[in-house]
Scaffold this active site. Structure first.
Site, mmCIF file in Angstrom:
data_model
loop_
_atom_site.group_PDB
_atom_site.id
_atom_site.type_symbol
_atom_site.label_atom_id
_atom_site.label_comp_id
_atom_site.label_asym_id
_atom_site.label_seq_id
_atom_site.Cartn_x
_atom_site.Cartn_y
_atom_site.Cartn_z
ATOM 1 N N HIS A 152 40.220 52.498 55.328
ATOM 2 C CA HIS A 152 40.548 53.164 54.068
ATOM 3 C C HIS A 152 39.265 53.575 53.354
ATOM 4 C CE1 HIS A 152 40.474 48.803 53.375
ATOM 5 N NE2 HIS A 152 40.164 49.022 52.111
ATOM 6 N N HIS A 177 37.688 54.517 49.812
ATOM 7 C CA HIS A 177 37.892 54.379 48.369
ATOM 8 C C HIS A 177 37.348 55.613 47.659
ATOM 9 C CE1 HIS A 177 38.858 50.003 48.168
ATOM 10 N NE2 HIS A 177 38.179 49.994 49.323
#
Length: 126
Positions: free
Chosen positions: A96, A98
């Site tokens: 992921h 950010h």
């Protein structure tokens, strides 16, 4: 006990952008208003395990999420980061990115940005 991956089963209400290979979602524990995560749909832990197509779609969603946040929240700046591996602080083993909106005055001194992951090495200015 193994827990299911929280990014493999994201609530539809958290999805703010998507493609065939990736999705942009609201962060469940936001650092700032508008904190967004860009994830591949396929369960893969590392950025270096993602395919070129997955990376391309994730970066396109990163641009789209930034444009949305610029219009909706008007932040002053952004931090963009990936924790890749446990030694780098990755706690969810699903890649992921950010996208963290930053606002003037949201911290005492923003200089150094992501360098603060190692506080004793962050400050390089006099």
């Amino acid at each position: 006990m193994n827990r299911p991956c929280p990014f493999c089963t994201v609530a539809p209400t958290r999805i703010v952008g998507e493609t065939d290979l990736a999705a942009a979602i609201t962060d469940g524990f936001p650092v700032s208003p508008g904190h967004t995560l860009i994830i591949p749909r396929r369960h893969v832990a590392s950025f270096f395990e993602a395919t070129a197509a997955e990376r391309e779609e994730m970066l396109r969603l990163l641009d789209e999420a930034k444009a949305r946040l610029d219009a909706e929240r008007r932040p002053d700046a952004y931090n963009i980061g990936i924790n890749d591996g446990p030694a780098a602080g990755q706690t969810v083993a699903h890649l992921h990115i950010h996208l963290i909106p930053r606002y003037a005055g949201d911290g005492p001194d923003p200089r150094g940005g992501v360098r603060w992951v190692l506080p004793e090495k962050a400050k390089y200015w006099p």
